[in-house]
Design an enzyme around this catalytic site. Sequence first.
Site, PDB file in Angstrom:
ATOM      1  N   TYR A 102      -4.204   8.338  -7.020  1.00 10.04           N
ATOM      2  CA  TYR A 102      -3.296   7.348  -6.430  1.00 10.04           C
ATOM      3  C   TYR A 102      -3.670   7.123  -4.969  1.00 10.04           C
ATOM      4  O   TYR A 102      -3.775   5.977  -4.518  1.00 10.04           O
ATOM      5  CB  TYR A 102      -1.849   7.816  -6.535  1.00 10.04           C
ATOM      6  CG  TYR A 102      -0.884   6.892  -5.830  1.00 10.04           C
ATOM      7  CD1 TYR A 102      -0.491   5.696  -6.413  1.00 10.04           C
ATOM      8  CD2 TYR A 102      -0.376   7.208  -4.571  1.00 10.04           C
ATOM      9  CE1 TYR A 102       0.382   4.833  -5.768  1.00 10.04           C
ATOM     10  CE2 TYR A 102       0.502   6.353  -3.916  1.00 10.04           C
ATOM     11  CZ  TYR A 102       0.875   5.168  -4.516  1.00 10.04           C
ATOM     12  OH  TYR A 102       1.735   4.313  -3.862  1.00 10.04           O
ATOM     13  N   SER A 155       0.865  -1.176   0.000  1.00 12.11           N
ATOM     14  CA  SER A 155       0.000   0.000   0.000  1.00 12.11           C
ATOM     15  C   SER A 155       0.904   1.228   0.000  1.00 12.11           C
ATOM     16  O   SER A 155       1.873   1.297  -0.757  1.00 12.11           O
ATOM     17  CB  SER A 155      -0.918  -0.043   1.225  1.00 12.11           C
ATOM     18  OG  SER A 155      -1.729   1.097   1.310  1.00 12.11           O
ATOM     19  N   LYS A 201      -4.998   3.483  -3.181  1.00 14.62           N
ATOM     20  CA  LYS A 201      -4.386   2.832  -2.024  1.00 14.62           C
ATOM     21  C   LYS A 201      -5.344   2.783  -0.826  1.00 14.62           C
ATOM     22  O   LYS A 201      -5.290   1.837  -0.025  1.00 14.62           O
ATOM     23  CB  LYS A 201      -3.081   3.549  -1.654  1.00 14.62           C
ATOM     24  CG  LYS A 201      -1.971   3.370  -2.692  1.00 14.62           C
ATOM     25  CD  LYS A 201      -1.656   1.901  -2.957  1.00 14.62           C
ATOM     26  CE  LYS A 201      -0.467   1.723  -3.884  1.00 14.62           C
ATOM     27  NZ  LYS A 201      -0.164   0.306  -4.152  1.00 14.62           N
TER      28      LYS A 201
END
Length: 271
Positions: free
Chosen positions: A148, A134, A152
């Site tokens: 992004y 992660s 995650k």
Amino acid sequence: MKKTILITGASRGFGKIWAEAFLKRGDNVIATARNIDSLKDLAEAYGSSVLTLELDVTDRTQTFEVLGKAHAHFGVLDVVINNAGYGLFGTIEEASEQEAREQFEANVFGTLWVSQAAIPLMRNQGHGHIIQVSSVLGIASIPNLGLYNASKWAVEAMSEAMAAEIKAFGIHTTLVEPVGYSTDWSGASAVHSKPIDVYDGLRAVVYEELKNMPFGNPDATADAILKVVDEEVPPLRIFFGKTALPWINQVYADRLSQWEAWNEVSVAAHG
């Protein structure tokens, strides 16, 4: 004890460093990448201890085939490390539909397909460990990396639920949450949205902050990943890097403070 470990995105960065660390100590490694030419050096150096396989994690059918082939080759799959993924730089407004979808295809759905392929293999053998790479940005967001961040955060939520679902089968789950490291994650591996000039000032501030960050040495993560893999009861979450905990302590303090400040409204909304 010798382990058999599959790593996605093993062509460079963390994936390549970790693959070599496992191989050097005598483990078996299935190193996967979209282009296995980048893995020739591992195959030449470590012979039968390494199996290199082409894998695009966004292809669900191929993912199941590759994990099945890896398990059949060594007869066991002790650890799967979901490392494949990349960063998309750009504000929320700037990201194109294709960029947004591709970010989630790689970072979220790729992680999902590999996890789904690994679980039945590990369940049938009675043990296993799925490690999701992660990010500290899976816990706290920064501007210009919103999609992004979102990918995650999705990996975090999905993996926390998965951990509770599969622990009874003897399968552990760990979320590795790195800070910024001196890899090519923000360079050749990254995608940049077409900029809109109204965000130039914000972008300059963000890039200046990133430039001044004390980036970690990726080679230093090798010992850490070995410890995570070898731990009998591994953590659900672990930071990689010294700057994560102080920052997240402040992030959570700020969140709790705001929730407390608005608690009267929250309670009234319950009815």
